[in-house]
Design a protein around this motif. Sequence first.
Motif, PDB file in Angstrom:
ATOM      1  N   SER A 124       0.793  -1.230   0.000  1.00  0.00           N
ATOM      2  CA  SER A 124       0.000   0.000   0.000  1.00  0.00           C
ATOM      3  C   SER A 124       0.824   1.278   0.000  1.00  0.00           C
ATOM      4  O   SER A 124       0.365   2.318  -0.471  1.00  0.00           O
ATOM      5  CB  SER A 124      -0.927   0.022   1.226  1.00  0.00           C
ATOM      6  OG  SER A 124      -0.162   0.036   2.421  1.00  0.00           O
ATOM      7  N   GLY A 125       2.014   1.218   0.572  1.00  0.00           N
ATOM      8  CA  GLY A 125       2.830   2.425   0.665  1.00  0.00           C
ATOM      9  C   GLY A 125       2.435   3.341   1.813  1.00  0.00           C
ATOM     10  O   GLY A 125       2.815   4.512   1.835  1.00  0.00           O
ATOM     11  N   VAL A 126       1.681   2.825   2.793  1.00  0.00           N
ATOM     12  CA  VAL A 126       1.254   3.648   3.931  1.00  0.00           C
ATOM     13  C   VAL A 126       2.345   3.706   4.994  1.00  0.00           C
ATOM     14  O   VAL A 126       3.285   2.905   4.993  1.00  0.00           O
ATOM     15  CB  VAL A 126      -0.046   3.100   4.561  1.00  0.00           C
ATOM     16  CG1 VAL A 126      -1.171   3.099   3.551  1.00  0.00           C
ATOM     17  CG2 VAL A 126       0.170   1.688   5.137  1.00  0.00           C
ATOM     18  N   GLN A 127       2.211   4.664   5.913  1.00  0.00           N
ATOM     19  CA  GLN A 127       3.140   4.792   7.033  1.00  0.00           C
ATOM     20  C   GLN A 127       2.453   4.563   8.386  1.00  0.00           C
ATOM     21  O   GLN A 127       3.117   4.500   9.413  1.00  0.00           O
ATOM     22  CB  GLN A 127       3.773   6.184   7.024  1.00  0.00           C
ATOM     23  CG  GLN A 127       4.724   6.417   5.863  1.00  0.00           C
ATOM     24  CD  GLN A 127       5.904   5.457   5.882  1.00  0.00           C
ATOM     25  OE1 GLN A 127       6.623   5.362   6.883  1.00  0.00           O
ATOM     26  NE2 GLN A 127       6.119   4.732   4.794  1.00  0.00           N
ATOM     27  N   GLU A 128       1.131   4.463   8.377  1.00  0.00           N
ATOM     28  CA  GLU A 128       0.378   4.198   9.598  1.00  0.00           C
ATOM     29  C   GLU A 128      -0.604   3.053   9.339  1.00  0.00           C
ATOM     30  O   GLU A 128      -1.044   2.878   8.201  1.00  0.00           O
ATOM     31  CB  GLU A 128      -0.415   5.441  10.047  1.00  0.00           C
ATOM     32  CG  GLU A 128       0.452   6.645  10.356  1.00  0.00           C
ATOM     33  CD  GLU A 128      -0.339   7.784  10.995  1.00  0.00           C
ATOM     34  OE1 GLU A 128      -1.533   7.587  11.315  1.00  0.00           O
ATOM     35  OE2 GLU A 128       0.244   8.872  11.170  1.00  0.00           O
ATOM     36  N   PHE A 129      -0.923   2.315  10.387  1.00  0.00           N
ATOM     37  CA  PHE A 129      -1.950   1.283  10.263  1.00  0.00           C
ATOM     38  C   PHE A 129      -2.723   1.172  11.561  1.00  0.00           C
ATOM     39  O   PHE A 129      -2.254   1.571  12.627  1.00  0.00           O
ATOM     40  CB  PHE A 129      -1.352  -0.070   9.851  1.00  0.00           C
ATOM     41  CG  PHE A 129      -0.426  -0.691  10.874  1.00  0.00           C
ATOM     42  CD1 PHE A 129      -0.882  -1.645  11.775  1.00  0.00           C
ATOM     43  CD2 PHE A 129       0.930  -0.343  10.917  1.00  0.00           C
ATOM     44  CE1 PHE A 129      -0.023  -2.228  12.712  1.00  0.00           C
ATOM     45  CE2 PHE A 129       1.792  -0.918  11.842  1.00  0.00           C
ATOM     46  CZ  PHE A 129       1.312  -1.860  12.749  1.00  0.00           C
ATOM     47  N   HIS A 130      -3.942   0.619  11.453  1.00  0.00           N
ATOM     48  CA  HIS A 130      -4.893   0.570  12.563  1.00  0.00           C
ATOM     49  C   HIS A 130      -5.278  -0.890  12.811  1.00  0.00           C
ATOM     50  O   HIS A 130      -5.568  -1.626  11.869  1.00  0.00           O
ATOM     51  CB  HIS A 130      -6.125   1.394  12.157  1.00  0.00           C
ATOM     52  CG  HIS A 130      -7.279   1.312  13.100  1.00  0.00           C
ATOM     53  ND1 HIS A 130      -7.539   2.276  14.048  1.00  0.00           N
ATOM     54  CD2 HIS A 130      -8.282   0.397  13.215  1.00  0.00           C
ATOM     55  CE1 HIS A 130      -8.648   1.964  14.704  1.00  0.00           C
ATOM     56  NE2 HIS A 130      -9.114   0.824  14.222  1.00  0.00           N
ATOM     57  N   CYS A 131      -5.278  -1.298  14.069  1.00  0.00           N
ATOM     58  CA  CYS A 131      -5.618  -2.691  14.393  1.00  0.00           C
ATOM     59  C   CYS A 131      -6.257  -2.743  15.777  1.00  0.00           C
ATOM     60  O   CYS A 131      -6.230  -1.768  16.521  1.00  0.00           O
ATOM     61  CB  CYS A 131      -4.372  -3.574  14.348  1.00  0.00           C
ATOM     62  SG  CYS A 131      -3.079  -3.034  15.499  1.00  0.00           S
ATOM     63  N   SER A 132      -6.830  -3.897  16.108  1.00  0.00           N
ATOM     64  CA  SER A 132      -7.394  -4.066  17.450  1.00  0.00           C
ATOM     65  C   SER A 132      -6.565  -5.028  18.293  1.00  0.00           C
ATOM     66  O   SER A 132      -6.476  -4.863  19.506  1.00  0.00           O
ATOM     67  CB  SER A 132      -8.846  -4.553  17.377  1.00  0.00           C
ATOM     68  OG  SER A 132      -8.907  -5.791  16.702  1.00  0.00           O
ATOM     69  N   ALA A 133      -5.969  -6.044  17.673  1.00  0.00           N
ATOM     70  CA  ALA A 133      -5.056  -6.976  18.357  1.00  0.00           C
ATOM     71  C   ALA A 133      -5.660  -7.538  19.645  1.00  0.00           C
ATOM     72  O   ALA A 133      -5.002  -7.627  20.671  1.00  0.00           O
ATOM     73  CB  ALA A 133      -3.720  -6.274  18.648  1.00  0.00           C
ATOM     74  N   ARG A 134      -6.914  -7.939  19.578  1.00  0.00           N
ATOM     75  CA  ARG A 134      -7.593  -8.427  20.780  1.00  0.00           C
ATOM     76  C   ARG A 134      -7.545  -9.949  20.896  1.00  0.00           C
ATOM     77  O   ARG A 134      -7.446 -10.654  19.903  1.00  0.00           O
ATOM     78  CB  ARG A 134      -9.065  -7.991  20.773  1.00  0.00           C
ATOM     79  CG  ARG A 134      -9.291  -6.508  20.929  1.00  0.00           C
ATOM     80  CD  ARG A 134     -10.784  -6.235  21.123  1.00  0.00           C
ATOM     81  NE  ARG A 134     -11.053  -4.805  21.200  1.00  0.00           N
ATOM     82  CZ  ARG A 134     -11.516  -4.077  20.192  1.00  0.00           C
ATOM     83  NH1 ARG A 134     -11.782  -4.640  19.035  1.00  0.00           N
ATOM     84  NH2 ARG A 134     -11.730  -2.790  20.345  1.00  0.00           N
TER      85      ARG A 134
END
Length: 252
Positions: A196-206
């Motif tokens: 994707s070429g992104v520098q940030e990502f979002h997760c829940s990791a639950r």
Amino acid sequence: MADNGFLMEVCVDSVESAVNAERGGAGRIELCSNSLEGGTTPSFGVLQVIKQYVQIPVFVMIRPRGGDFLYSDREVEVMKVDIRLAKIHGADGLVFGALTEDGRVDAELCMELLAASRPLPVTFHRAFDMVHDPVVALETVISLGFERVLTSGCDSSALEGLPVIKRLVEQAKGRIIVMPGGGINERNLQRILEGSGVQEFHCSARSARESGMKFRNTCVSMGSSIPTTEYSTKVTDLAKVRTLNAIAKNIL
């Protein structure tokens, strides 16, 4: 922030999860309630206590209910009050989004909410994934002044929506942060970041945690069709967060 510039945002709904997220290497927290509905505005008591235990920024979701992102005048009233309360109780940023009935970004309402949010940075959340045309929507979100957009690429998960996320990053050209989220885990993170070429990502990791209750009444369910729900909770998993952080750090 990972050594190579990646920033991991972890979605949490409790103090314990926030502490685990920070200990595991998260660079930012998104605080919300009702994750099964995609997240709604959290308790400001939880926000206030989290701010006593973590140092990383805490962004608060402003969403008065689950369901769609077409809001009534009274719901907008609630959102404005919640923005004011979030600021009072120490929010470092806010997360919201609103759409028109034909699937466009509701620029007029977003402008009002952004004005109420100043000077805090704001993320346009996954309402973006319900728009009619993501190319047009991204330009609107940029012009309004959002700092970032959280998206699964308008698909069921960030992995499924990877081609769209990549196109959005290319379209953005650094004018806004495009942050993938939705189903990100240790098995697909590397592919999503590299593709994707992104520098940030979002997760829940639950992970599920079993209740400590010894006496259990399995005949009663508190609003769920699954009777055992009351005796298991989802908590941010320190080991999962550390694994995701390590994967991000190891990407060249």
